[in-house]
Design a protein around this motif. Structure first.
Motif, PDB file in Angstrom:
ATOM      1  N   THR A  72       0.795  -1.321  -0.081  1.00  0.00           N
ATOM      2  CA  THR A  72       0.020   0.101  -0.089  1.00  0.00           C
ATOM      3  C   THR A  72       1.006   1.293   0.024  1.00  0.00           C
ATOM      4  OG1 THR A  72      -2.030  -0.810   1.023  1.00  0.00           O
ATOM      5  CG2 THR A  72      -1.754   1.170   1.220  1.00  0.00           C
ATOM      6  N   TYR A  75       2.145   2.182  -3.510  1.00  0.00           N
ATOM      7  CA  TYR A  75       1.178   2.563  -4.221  1.00  0.00           C
ATOM      8  C   TYR A  75       0.778   3.951  -3.861  1.00  0.00           C
ATOM      9  CZ  TYR A  75      -0.186  -1.928  -6.077  1.00  0.00           C
ATOM     10  OH  TYR A  75      -0.034  -3.089  -6.961  1.00  0.00           O
ATOM     11  N   LEU A  79       1.153   6.968  -6.686  1.00  0.00           N
ATOM     12  CA  LEU A  79      -0.022   7.444  -7.031  1.00  0.00           C
ATOM     13  C   LEU A  79      -0.674   8.763  -6.482  1.00  0.00           C
ATOM     14  CD1 LEU A  79      -1.870   4.068  -7.867  1.00  0.00           C
ATOM     15  CD2 LEU A  79      -0.470   5.583  -9.537  1.00  0.00           C
ATOM     16  N   PHE A 157      -6.682   0.087  -0.680  1.00  0.00           N
ATOM     17  CA  PHE A 157      -5.930  -0.926  -1.152  1.00  0.00           C
ATOM     18  C   PHE A 157      -5.821  -2.153  -0.173  1.00  0.00           C
ATOM     19  CE2 PHE A 157      -3.932   3.063  -2.748  1.00  0.00           C
ATOM     20  CZ  PHE A 157      -4.019   2.598  -4.210  1.00  0.00           C
ATOM     21  N   ILE A 197      -4.528  -5.755  -4.081  1.00  0.00           N
ATOM     22  CA  ILE A 197      -3.293  -5.951  -4.568  1.00  0.00           C
ATOM     23  C   ILE A 197      -2.330  -6.993  -4.287  1.00  0.00           C
ATOM     24  CG2 ILE A 197      -3.142  -3.371  -4.708  1.00  0.00           C
ATOM     25  CD1 ILE A 197      -1.494  -3.516  -1.917  1.00  0.00           C
ATOM     26  N   ILE A 280       1.971  -0.725 -10.710  1.00  0.00           N
ATOM     27  CA  ILE A 280       1.400   0.347  -9.861  1.00  0.00           C
ATOM     28  C   ILE A 280       0.639   1.387 -10.996  1.00  0.00           C
ATOM     29  CG2 ILE A 280       1.847   2.497  -8.529  1.00  0.00           C
ATOM     30  CD1 ILE A 280       3.963   0.706  -6.869  1.00  0.00           C
ATOM     31  N   GLY A 284      -3.168   2.418 -11.411  1.00  0.00           N
ATOM     32  CA  GLY A 284      -3.664   3.941 -11.224  1.00  0.00           C
ATOM     33  C   GLY A 284      -4.387   4.156 -12.432  1.00  0.00           C
TER      34      GLY A 284
END
Length: 317
Positions: A72, A75, A79, A157, A197, A280, A284
């Protein structure tokens, strides 16, 4: 150092030979072996494609748990701009297994939350291996209520083996906290999107995954209980975890077929742990597309669509 799974041994052998040849080529007086390196690289790439093109559910479970998969925080770091973490449930304390806060996703203000497993021994202990306690889920509820108040979407996530099963967590109302999380997801008046994820385990995942759109990485899993736990329950034998993984239909392909999830996000060949940045970015783009589907809708319509989505899962012809 790369971590290879058991079924990746043919690739590990080839890439080991490649590393040796490259070391020879780069060393003093290295001989010209570029053609042999290119041949071996092609062979290794082909072996990887073949292996990952026919993974079993149990092998996908192993990939979903790979320690090198982006987590997480990875990400969020790539992002989410201007991420401001928010801590505490305002009742008991902070739980770092489930992190969250405000930030900007591609120009739009969002509330972000997710399970964090940690990437080394120290961080795994700090984040309790992504297994949240009641205060983690109550914090998630607080953040969702804040998102509703300020009319910002929620991105979650999912990456947990399940909620923490310790005595203290049960004493503080683990089941009630998870139920409150599900309720908060369902009553949210702003769009919410969740992305599995890695592992999406049990109520620990569902507590923040009852969303307008449920996305899932290609080699992640989403299940009512871990394959080991299910094997122990069904056959009193945890060694039959591979059988349980197959029977429970834990893979993205199966769950999409049953309309449990909405979108499968393709991973790079060899899994997200081999090319995390590419994985990733793919996530996104999928999140951006999912949020666009709800642009301009009022709160009642957003709630109605979410409610209908989950009610439909239990309908039979």
């Amino acid at each position: 150092m790369k971590v290879y799974l058991d079924f990746e041994k043919p690739v590990a052998d080839l890439e080991g030979k490649l590393a040796e040849l490259r070391a020879i080529e780069e060393g003093e007086g290295g001989v010209g072996i570029a053609d042999e390196i290119a041949r071996l690289q092609t062979k290794a790439d082909q072996a990887l494609r073949e292996i990952y093109g026919k993974l079993t559910p149990w092998q996908k479970t192993q990939v979903a748990r790979h320690p090198g998969r982006p987590h997480t925080l990875d990400y969020i770091g790539r992002l989410i701009e201007d991420f401001t973490p928010l801590a505490g449930d305002r009742q008991y304390g902070e739980d770092e297994a489930l992190i969250g806060g405000l930030g900007r996703f591609r120009g739009q203000s969002v509330m972000v939350m997710g399970h964090e497993k940690g990437s080394d021994t120290e961080s795994r202990l700090k984040h309790n291996f992504g297994m949240a306690r009641p205060e983690g889920y109550r914090k998630a509820v607080r953040l969702m209520e804040m998102a509703d108040r300020f009319d910002v979407p929620v991105i979650a996530f999912i990456d947990t083996a399940g909620a923490y099963p310790g005595v203290g967590a049960e004493e503080r109302g683990q089941a009630e906290a998870i139920a409150r999380g599900i309720d908060a997801c369902l009553t949210l008046g702003t769009p919410n999107v969740s992305v599995v994820i890695g592992e999406g385990g049990s109520g620990g995942a569902v507590a923040i995954a009852v969303t307008n759109q449920v996305l899932m990485l290609e080699h992640s899993i989403y299940t009512v209980a871990s394959p080991e736990a299910s094997a122990s329950i069904l056959w009193r034998d945890s060694s039959r975890a591979a059988d349980a993984a197959t029977a429970m239909k834990v893979t993205a392909t199966d769950l999409k077929r049953f309309n449990i999830i909405d979108t499968i996000i393709s991973e790079p060949v060899g899994g997200a742990h081999r090319q995390p940045e590419e994985a990733i970015e793919s996530a996104g783009r999928a999140i951006e597309s999912a949020l666009k589907d709800f642009a301009g809708l009022d709160s009642d319509e957003i709630r109605r669509r979410r409610r209908e989505k989950f009610i439909a899962m239990g309908r039979t012809l």
